[in-house]
Motif scaffolding. Structure first.
Motif, PDB file in Angstrom:
ATOM      1  N   TRP A  24       0.858  -1.182   0.000  1.00  0.00           N
ATOM      2  CA  TRP A  24       0.000   0.000   0.000  1.00  0.00           C
ATOM      3  C   TRP A  24       0.893   1.231   0.000  1.00  0.00           C
ATOM      4  N   THR A  25       0.661   2.128  -0.935  1.00  0.00           N
ATOM      5  CA  THR A  25       1.526   3.282  -1.142  1.00  0.00           C
ATOM      6  C   THR A  25       0.702   4.515  -1.504  1.00  0.00           C
ATOM      7  N   ASN A  26       1.296   5.688  -1.332  1.00  0.00           N
ATOM      8  CA  ASN A  26       0.632   6.897  -1.826  1.00  0.00           C
ATOM      9  C   ASN A  26       0.944   7.108  -3.305  1.00  0.00           C
ATOM     10  N   GLY A  27       1.795   6.276  -3.869  1.00  0.00           N
ATOM     11  CA  GLY A  27       2.050   6.292  -5.307  1.00  0.00           C
ATOM     12  C   GLY A  27       3.074   7.297  -5.787  1.00  0.00           C
ATOM     13  N   LEU A  28       3.555   8.154  -4.923  1.00  0.00           N
ATOM     14  CA  LEU A  28       4.476   9.201  -5.373  1.00  0.00           C
ATOM     15  C   LEU A  28       5.873   8.678  -5.679  1.00  0.00           C
TER      16      LEU A  28
ATOM     17  N   ILE B 174      -2.659  16.324  -4.191  1.00  0.00           N
ATOM     18  CA  ILE B 174      -1.314  15.763  -4.345  1.00  0.00           C
ATOM     19  C   ILE B 174      -1.110  15.479  -5.831  1.00  0.00           C
ATOM     20  N   LEU B 175      -0.058  16.030  -6.401  1.00  0.00           N
ATOM     21  CA  LEU B 175       0.234  15.828  -7.811  1.00  0.00           C
ATOM     22  C   LEU B 175       0.850  14.449  -8.005  1.00  0.00           C
ATOM     23  N   ASN B 176       0.143  13.578  -8.714  1.00  0.00           N
ATOM     24  CA  ASN B 176       0.616  12.214  -8.937  1.00  0.00           C
ATOM     25  C   ASN B 176       1.660  12.178 -10.045  1.00  0.00           C
ATOM     26  N   THR B 177       2.566  11.230  -9.951  1.00  0.00           N
ATOM     27  CA  THR B 177       3.634  11.088 -10.940  1.00  0.00           C
ATOM     28  C   THR B 177       3.285  10.032 -11.978  1.00  0.00           C
ATOM     29  N   TRP B 178       2.057   9.546 -11.987  1.00  0.00           N
ATOM     30  CA  TRP B 178       1.651   8.461 -12.862  1.00  0.00           C
ATOM     31  C   TRP B 178       0.282   8.761 -13.462  1.00  0.00           C
ATOM     32  N   ASP B 179      -0.037   8.038 -14.518  1.00  0.00           N
ATOM     33  CA  ASP B 179      -1.376   8.107 -15.098  1.00  0.00           C
ATOM     34  C   ASP B 179      -1.851   6.681 -15.375  1.00  0.00           C
TER      35      ASP B 179
ATOM     36  N   LYS C 289      -1.235   0.755 -16.294  1.00  0.00           N
ATOM     37  CA  LYS C 289      -1.618  -0.414 -17.091  1.00  0.00           C
ATOM     38  C   LYS C 289      -0.380  -1.090 -17.678  1.00  0.00           C
ATOM     39  N   ALA C 290       0.562  -0.291 -18.177  1.00  0.00           N
ATOM     40  CA  ALA C 290       1.787  -0.845 -18.752  1.00  0.00           C
ATOM     41  C   ALA C 290       2.602  -1.586 -17.691  1.00  0.00           C
ATOM     42  N   ILE C 291       2.703  -1.023 -16.501  1.00  0.00           N
ATOM     43  CA  ILE C 291       3.436  -1.672 -15.406  1.00  0.00           C
ATOM     44  C   ILE C 291       2.755  -2.983 -15.018  1.00  0.00           C
ATOM     45  N   ALA C 292       1.435  -2.941 -14.874  1.00  0.00           N
ATOM     46  CA  ALA C 292       0.685  -4.138 -14.478  1.00  0.00           C
ATOM     47  C   ALA C 292       0.890  -5.266 -15.483  1.00  0.00           C
TER      48      ALA C 292
ATOM     49  N   VAL D 156      -6.212   1.744  -7.646  1.00  0.00           N
ATOM     50  CA  VAL D 156      -6.124   3.109  -7.138  1.00  0.00           C
ATOM     51  C   VAL D 156      -7.405   3.384  -6.367  1.00  0.00           C
ATOM     52  N   ARG D 157      -7.239   3.774  -5.116  1.00  0.00           N
ATOM     53  CA  ARG D 157      -8.422   4.111  -4.319  1.00  0.00           C
ATOM     54  C   ARG D 157      -8.353   5.571  -3.916  1.00  0.00           C
ATOM     55  N   ASP D 158      -9.430   6.266  -4.171  1.00  0.00           N
ATOM     56  CA  ASP D 158      -9.510   7.664  -3.767  1.00  0.00           C
ATOM     57  C   ASP D 158      -9.592   7.732  -2.259  1.00  0.00           C
ATOM     58  N   SER D 159      -8.720   8.498  -1.673  1.00  0.00           N
ATOM     59  CA  SER D 159      -8.688   8.670  -0.219  1.00  0.00           C
ATOM     60  C   SER D 159      -8.922  10.139   0.083  1.00  0.00           C
ATOM     61  N   ASN D 160     -10.183  10.518   0.046  1.00  0.00           N
ATOM     62  CA  ASN D 160     -10.524  11.923   0.251  1.00  0.00           C
ATOM     63  C   ASN D 160     -10.605  12.318   1.717  1.00  0.00           C
TER      64      ASN D 160
END
Length: 181
Positions: free
Chosen positions: A92-96, A120-125, A130-133, A142-146
């Motif tokens: 589990w990560t914040n993805g940055l 938070i500005l993400n470094t991925w799209d 999809k390419a990594i997976a 990806v889960r929105d954590s508002n």
């Protein structure tokens, strides 16, 4: 405990890092108030080995803070796999810090949960994920954590307090956590 006495559970979490690259006010893992540290590998392994004597889980979740900040992440994943405590291991990560995940770590993991926080500005799209997976045969969610869920830490702990906190937690049905033994 004999193998037939092993308790099967859906999920088990282990906090491998108590530091984060974010300082979100109200963090539900307390990263905004605790002293940053990575949990030492021997401590993590001892906890998981002990738990594996009693439990088998569908999923072992490595959480933090930010697990990608742990310098021994590859060894941690490999050691956890060697205990055979889980059918799959996810991070589990914040993805940055996704760009910092080594090829080895991608190959060792079964999946990644990215908590996407507002402002938070993400470094991925989606195309990158999809390419990594596909490349590493992992699933990525990806889960929105508002918002953060949080609990008050009371000086007096009672059974009733524990029940209230457990019953109000959205993860209570699937979450069992190992932390410092």
């Amino acid at each position: 405990m004999k193998p037939k006495d092993i308790i099967n559970i859906n999920g088990l979490e282990i906090n491998i890092s108590e530091q984060c690259n974010l300082r979100c006010k109200g963090c539900d893992h307390g990263m905004d108030v605790i002293t940053p540290q990575n949990i030492p590998l021997p401590n993590l392994l001892q906890d998981v080995q002990k738990a594996s004597q009693y439990f088998h889980t569908k999923t072992l979740r490595m959480i933090g803070g930010e697990p990608l900040l742990h310098p021994e992440l590859s060894q941690i994943i490999q050691d956890f796999q060697d205990t055979h405590i889980a059918d799959s291991i996810e991070l589990w990560t914040n993805g940055l810090l996704l760009d910092n995940i080594s090829k080895t770590n991608w190959e060792l993991l079964n999946g990644i949960i990215i908590s996407k926080y507002p402002n938070i500005l993400n470094t991925w799209d989606d195309k990158y994920l999809k390419a990594i997976a596909e490349k590493y045969n992992v699933w990525i969610h990806v889960r929105d954590s508002n918002t953060f869920s949080w609990s008050m830490y009371l000086k007096k702990h009672t059974t009733n307090t524990a029940k209230i906190l457990h019953n109000s937690c959205r993860e209570s049905a699937t979450c069992n956590t190992i932390r410092n033994g």
